[in-house]
Design a protein around this motif. Structure first.
Motif, PDB file in Angstrom:
ATOM      1  N   ALA A  68      42.751  37.390  33.985  1.00 11.20           N
ATOM      2  CA  ALA A  68      42.421  35.963  33.902  1.00 11.20           C
ATOM      3  C   ALA A  68      41.468  35.476  34.993  1.00 11.20           C
ATOM      4  O   ALA A  68      41.030  34.321  34.960  1.00 11.20           O
ATOM      5  N   HIS A  69      41.153  36.337  35.956  1.00 13.55           N
ATOM      6  CA  HIS A  69      40.206  35.904  36.985  1.00 13.55           C
ATOM      7  C   HIS A  69      39.581  37.104  37.688  1.00 13.55           C
ATOM      8  O   HIS A  69      40.267  37.861  38.371  1.00 13.55           O
ATOM      9  N   THR A  70      38.274  37.257  37.522  1.00 14.44           N
ATOM     10  CA  THR A  70      37.598  38.336  38.237  1.00 14.44           C
ATOM     11  C   THR A  70      36.134  37.999  38.447  1.00 14.44           C
ATOM     12  O   THR A  70      35.620  37.010  37.907  1.00 14.44           O
ATOM     13  N   HIS A  71      35.488  38.795  39.278  1.00 13.69           N
ATOM     14  CA  HIS A  71      34.050  38.674  39.534  1.00 13.69           C
ATOM     15  C   HIS A  71      33.511  40.100  39.514  1.00 13.69           C
ATOM     16  O   HIS A  71      33.519  40.784  40.539  1.00 13.69           O
ATOM     17  N   THR A  72      33.082  40.558  38.348  1.00 12.61           N
ATOM     18  CA  THR A  72      32.725  41.981  38.232  1.00 12.61           C
ATOM     19  C   THR A  72      31.607  42.424  39.185  1.00 12.61           C
ATOM     20  O   THR A  72      31.671  43.532  39.704  1.00 12.61           O
ATOM     21  N   ILE A 213      37.944  27.159  37.339  1.00 10.78           N
ATOM     22  CA  ILE A 213      37.668  26.655  38.686  1.00 10.78           C
ATOM     23  C   ILE A 213      38.617  27.285  39.699  1.00 10.78           C
ATOM     24  O   ILE A 213      39.768  27.617  39.361  1.00 10.78           O
ATOM     25  N   HIS A 214      38.128  27.501  40.931  1.00  8.41           N
ATOM     26  CA  HIS A 214      39.010  27.899  42.031  1.00  8.41           C
ATOM     27  C   HIS A 214      39.711  26.636  42.527  1.00  8.41           C
ATOM     28  O   HIS A 214      39.062  25.617  42.758  1.00  8.41           O
ATOM     29  N   LEU A 215      41.026  26.718  42.707  1.00  3.10           N
ATOM     30  CA  LEU A 215      41.795  25.543  43.109  1.00  3.10           C
ATOM     31  C   LEU A 215      42.631  25.854  44.349  1.00  3.10           C
ATOM     32  O   LEU A 215      43.428  26.800  44.336  1.00  3.10           O
ATOM     33  N   THR A 301      42.873  39.894  38.900  1.00  8.09           N
ATOM     34  CA  THR A 301      42.680  40.808  40.036  1.00  8.09           C
ATOM     35  C   THR A 301      41.806  40.185  41.108  1.00  8.09           C
ATOM     36  O   THR A 301      41.770  40.676  42.230  1.00  8.09           O
ATOM     37  N   ASP A 302      41.061  39.096  40.742  1.00  7.83           N
ATOM     38  CA  ASP A 302      39.986  38.615  41.596  1.00  7.83           C
ATOM     39  C   ASP A 302      39.006  39.780  41.816  1.00  7.83           C
ATOM     40  O   ASP A 302      38.992  40.729  41.046  1.00  7.83           O
ATOM     41  N   ALA A 303      38.199  39.717  42.870  1.00  4.19           N
ATOM     42  CA  ALA A 303      37.115  40.695  43.020  1.00  4.19           C
ATOM     43  C   ALA A 303      37.576  41.951  43.760  1.00  4.19           C
ATOM     44  O   ALA A 303      38.606  41.955  44.424  1.00  4.19           O
TER      45      ALA A 303
END
Ligand SMILES: [Zn+2]
Length: 436
Positions: A68-72, A213-215, A301-303
């Motif tokens: 649900a949240h990553t920056h490949t 959005i980052h919260l 996982t985030d980055a």
């Protein structure tokens, strides 16, 4: 289209099938019948198989994992931002690295990131970063299902919004029509002022795009928002109609009890990134409280430099352990809830639970096979607990998206892993050299 499997169908045969449906149905042994991109049947193995059989015995089938949240593209930064004092990571360490990369560097990093994800059994990602035009081409080439958003900041709002609209024009916002589609990705509550957030809400309403959005990811973010007169980051977003079921808020760490309850009450989706929160902030987000209040929680996982891997199996384990520690309650976040946060609930968070997240007839054939044999996996008494706490991304033997095999016997089917990794590693080496 016929609802009964035809001779063009393929049957995946395994020791167990975890459907992750509402009842938590498990078939053992089990089979998933795929026709084109669609699941036609799920159940015990057919008695007289007339279709092509793919023998995956020795493994369990489950829905492809949803990140649900990553920056490949940030694959490139792995190992370059370690043990940073709280508050210094983003501006002090990450931004100087980011400034050195161009769109093509990011495209190359993204392809390596996608490769890592698909090898770890992730079939859907919510990806967001800069230069998303270029990054999206890598995501499209990878075969993953993805929603992609170009990050929006106050300081570059006009060009960022134009970029985001271009992405929406090219990819659309409907996950049912396109394997890769566009979302809207305002960066965070401190870097996006009232004017930009109002425009995001209007654009989301006009285009149907989901908002990412980052919260409340840092104390500095909270301080900025409080200086604008809001009690906290969640109430600030709420004032623009951006705490809502079509909004995915990542991290949500620094929230008061009242704000955590508000996030839940609005039915907001939360992307929970426990490894990243522990590594960068030394904190656990108030997930139990938000879930109780009604938030839909998916794992992210985030980055690669906040984690340091993009392995949702590892993330499930960390999520379980940290939420038990965070609430001082060993019964908190039971295994089935954690596995749902990486499958069915994560799909709900991204608004794609009508398409993926469970193995049920009519859904897209996003399926993974995870081996059940090995010293760290046996005995296999409790499939859910073993998947959450014992299995690793490297135990994934097969990955299908839309019925297409992306990974077979642990190896990518179409992607040239060696070339992709060499290409991205070269960019990473350039960065490390420039830093030295
Ligand atoms: Zn992030």
């Amino acid at each position: 289209m016929s609802s009964s499997p035809s001779s063009a169908a393929t049957v995946l045969l395994a020791d167990q099938v975890l459907t992750m449906d509402q009842q938590g149905t498990i078939h053992a042994p089990g089979a998933v019948t795929i026709e084109g991109a669609i699941i036609r049947a799920v159940g015990p193995p057919p008695e007289r198989p007339s279709n092509r059989i793919i023998d995956l015995r020795g493994s369990v089938l489950l829905p492809g994992l949803v990140n649900a949240h990553t920056h490949t593209p940030m694959w490139i930064f792995r190992g370059l931002t370690e043990d940073v004092p709280r508050g210094e990571w983003l501006n002090g360490r990450l931004l100087p690295l980011e400034r050195r990369l161009d769109a093509d560097d990011l495209r190359r990093g993204a392809l390596a990131g996608c490769l890592e994800l698909l090898q770890n059994g992730v079939t859907t990602i919510a990806d967001r970063y800069g230069h998303m035009d270029a990054v999206a081409t890598a995501v499209e080439a990878s075969g993953l299902r993805a929603v992609v958003g170009h990050s929006l900041f106050d300081r570059t709002a006009e060009s960022d919004l134009a970029h985001a609209e271009r992405l929406i024009d090219r990819l659309g916002t409907d996950p049912g029509r396109s394997r890769v589609w566009a979302g809207l990705a305002p960066h965070a509550t401190d870097t996006c002022g009232p004017n930009l957030l109002r425009r995001v809400r209007r654009l989301a309403d006009r285009t149907g795009a989901r908002v990412f959005i980052h919260l409340a990811q840092s104390e500095a973010e909270v301080a900025t928002v409080v200086a604008r007169g809001a009690p906290g980051c969640a109430s600030y977003l709420d004032a623009f109609g951006l705490l809502a079921p079509d909004v995915v808020a990542a991290h949500a760490i620094y929230l008061s009890h009242e704000e955590a309850d508000l996030v839940g009450r609005r039915g907001t989706a939360v992307a929970h990134c426990p490894s990243s929160n522990a590594k960068l902030e030394g904190r656990v987000a108030p997930i139990a409280r938000m879930r109780r209040a009604g938030a839909v929680v998916g794992l992210g996982t985030d980055a690669a430099c906040c984690n340091n891997g993009m392995d949702l199996f590892a993330e499930m384990k960390v999520a379980g352990l940290l939420n038990k520690v965070g609430t001082a309650d060993p019964a908190e976040f039971p295994t089935l809830d954690i596995l749902r946060a990486a499958t069915s609930e994560a799909a709900r968070a991204l608004g794609i639970d009508h398409l993926v997240g469970t193995l049920e007839p009519g859904k897209r054939a996003d399926v993974i096979a995870v081996r059940t044999r090995g010293a760290h996996l046996m005995p296999w008494h409790d499939a859910v607990a073993n998947l959450v706490y014992a299995a690793r991304g490297s135990d994934v033997v097969a990955t299908y998206v839309d019925g297409q095999p992306l990974l077979r016997e642990g190896q990518p089917v179409d992607l040239d892993a060696e070339r992709i990794l060499a290409d991205a590693a070269q960019v990473a080496r350039g960065l490390a050299d420039a830093r030295a």
